[in-house]
Design an enzyme around this catalytic site. Sequence first.
Site, PDB file in Angstrom:
ATOM      1  CG  ASP A  31      31.195  -2.730  92.128  1.00 53.76           C
ATOM      2  OD1 ASP A  31      29.967  -2.517  92.231  1.00 53.76           O
ATOM      3  OD2 ASP A  31      31.931  -2.112  91.330  1.00 53.76           O
ATOM      4  N   GLY A  34      24.238  -5.285  91.227  1.00 50.50           N
ATOM      5  CA  GLY A  34      23.265  -4.871  90.213  1.00 50.50           C
ATOM      6  C   GLY A  34      23.426  -5.684  88.936  1.00 50.50           C
ATOM      7  NE  ARG A  35      28.537  -4.214  87.292  1.00 51.42           N
ATOM      8  CZ  ARG A  35      29.798  -4.040  87.624  1.00 51.42           C
ATOM      9  NH1 ARG A  35      30.758  -4.413  86.803  1.00 51.42           N
ATOM     10  NH2 ARG A  35      30.108  -3.478  88.776  1.00 51.42           N
ATOM     11  CD1 TRP A  36      25.386 -12.839  90.635  1.00 51.12           C
ATOM     12  CD2 TRP A  36      23.339 -12.263  91.369  1.00 51.12           C
ATOM     13  NE1 TRP A  36      24.782 -13.968  91.129  1.00 51.12           N
ATOM     14  CE2 TRP A  36      23.522 -13.642  91.580  1.00 51.12           C
ATOM     15  CE3 TRP A  36      22.127 -11.679  91.749  1.00 51.12           C
ATOM     16  CZ2 TRP A  36      22.554 -14.450  92.185  1.00 51.12           C
ATOM     17  CZ3 TRP A  36      21.144 -12.486  92.337  1.00 51.12           C
ATOM     18  CH2 TRP A  36      21.365 -13.855  92.552  1.00 51.12           C
ATOM     19  CG  HIS A  84      21.552  -4.363  96.497  1.00 49.71           C
ATOM     20  ND1 HIS A  84      22.855  -4.126  96.134  1.00 49.71           N
ATOM     21  CD2 HIS A  84      20.815  -3.386  95.887  1.00 49.71           C
ATOM     22  CE1 HIS A  84      22.910  -3.056  95.338  1.00 49.71           C
ATOM     23  NE2 HIS A  84      21.682  -2.594  95.167  1.00 49.71           N
ATOM     24  CD  GLU A  89      31.647   9.395  96.940  1.00 49.36           C
ATOM     25  OE1 GLU A  89      31.859   8.277  97.450  1.00 49.36           O
ATOM     26  OE2 GLU A  89      32.167  10.441  97.366  1.00 49.36           O
ATOM     27  NE  ARG A 101      24.657   2.857  93.763  1.00 51.77           N
ATOM     28  CZ  ARG A 101      25.126   1.632  93.599  1.00 51.77           C
ATOM     29  NH1 ARG A 101      24.332   0.600  93.790  1.00 51.77           N
ATOM     30  NH2 ARG A 101      26.385   1.440  93.261  1.00 51.77           N
ATOM     31  CG  LEU A 139      36.696 -11.265 111.346  1.00 50.94           C
ATOM     32  CD1 LEU A 139      37.945 -11.370 110.494  1.00 50.94           C
ATOM     33  CD2 LEU A 139      35.475 -11.608 110.507  1.00 50.94           C
ATOM     34  NE  ARG A 195      35.209  -1.722  92.334  1.00 48.26           N
ATOM     35  CZ  ARG A 195      34.867  -0.451  92.444  1.00 48.26           C
ATOM     36  NH1 ARG A 195      35.743   0.427  92.873  1.00 48.26           N
ATOM     37  NH2 ARG A 195      33.653  -0.046  92.125  1.00 48.26           N
ATOM     38  CB  SER A 243      34.769   3.542  94.249  1.00 54.52           C
ATOM     39  OG  SER A 243      34.775   3.080  92.921  1.00 54.52           O
ATOM     40  CD  GLU A 258      51.139  -6.557  97.379  1.00 53.68           C
ATOM     41  OE1 GLU A 258      50.896  -6.804  96.173  1.00 53.68           O
ATOM     42  OE2 GLU A 258      52.172  -5.986  97.762  1.00 53.68           O
TER      43      GLU A 258
END
Length: 222
Positions: free
Chosen positions: A12, A15-17, A29, A59, A63, A122, A171, A179, A190
Site C-alpha cells: 500500500d 499513490g501517496r508516494w 504504481h 474493491e 477506482r 519460492l 502492510r 482491507s 503475526e
Amino acid sequence: MKIPKHIAIIMDGNGRWAKAKGLARTEGHREGARSVEVITKYANELGVKYLTLYAFSTENWARPKTEILALMTLLEETLDKFLNNPDKDIKVIFSSSRKKLPKKVLTKMEQVEKESAKNKGLILNLAINYGSRQEILEAVLKLQEKGLKPTKANFEKCLYNNLPDPDLIIRTSGEQRLSNFLLWQAAYSEFYFTKTLWPDFREKAFLDAIKDFSARQRRFGA
Ligand code: IPE
Ligand code: IPE
Ligand code: MG
C-alpha cells in the site's frame, strides 16, 4: 534469525508516494512494481518458501477507469517480464477471482503459471482481483457442489490456493487494516505495520520486518 515460511504483504501507498513527489499516481504504481521484483528476488534468496502479494483487490474496481487501465497494463508488463526473462527458481501462482479480469491478463496469468509450474524455489502467490469474502463464498459454493463435508481441511481445499497460513502479514504505508485480505488464513498470523510506502519498501525494510517477527513468541492459544 527465524525466516517465516509464508509472508504475505499488503502493498500500500503507491499513490501517496507519487503525490509526495508531485507525480501522477501511475508513477507510484510503476515504482511499486519495481519493489515487487526486488522483494520477490530477495525473499527467494533468504529462503522464504511462500510470498503472497496483494496487488489488486475486488474493491479496487471502484477506482477511476484510467487508474484501473494503468494498473492492468502494468500487470501485463510484469507478467511479460516473467515470460520473457523467466527466473528458473520462482513458481508463480494466483489467488484470483477470474471474474472481471480482462481476457488478455487472464491468458498471460495462465501462461506464467504453466511455464513456472516446475520451478522449485519460492512460490510467489499473486493476489489479483482478490477479495477474501469472495474467496470464502466461492469456497462454500465449491464445497457444496462437490458434496464435501464442511470440515476445515475440505474447506481449505476449496480456497483459491491451499497454502500454509501466512506466518507474517506486512502492510506498508501506515494503514492498520486488512482491507479484505486473507480473513480466514490470518487467524494466527503475526502483523507488522510500517509507515514506509510500498515503492520505498526494499531489502532493508523487508529484513527489518523479518527481524521483528523473529523476536516474537507465538502461542497459537496453547
Ligand atoms: C497500493 O497503493 C496499490 C493498489 C491498491 C493497487 P495505493 O494505490 O492504494 O496507494 P495509496 O493508498 O492511495 O497511497
Ligand atoms: C489494499 O489497499 C489493496 C491492495 C494493496 C491491493 P487499498 O488501498 O485498496 O485499501 P484501503 O482502501 O486503504 O483499505
Ligand atoms: Mg491504498
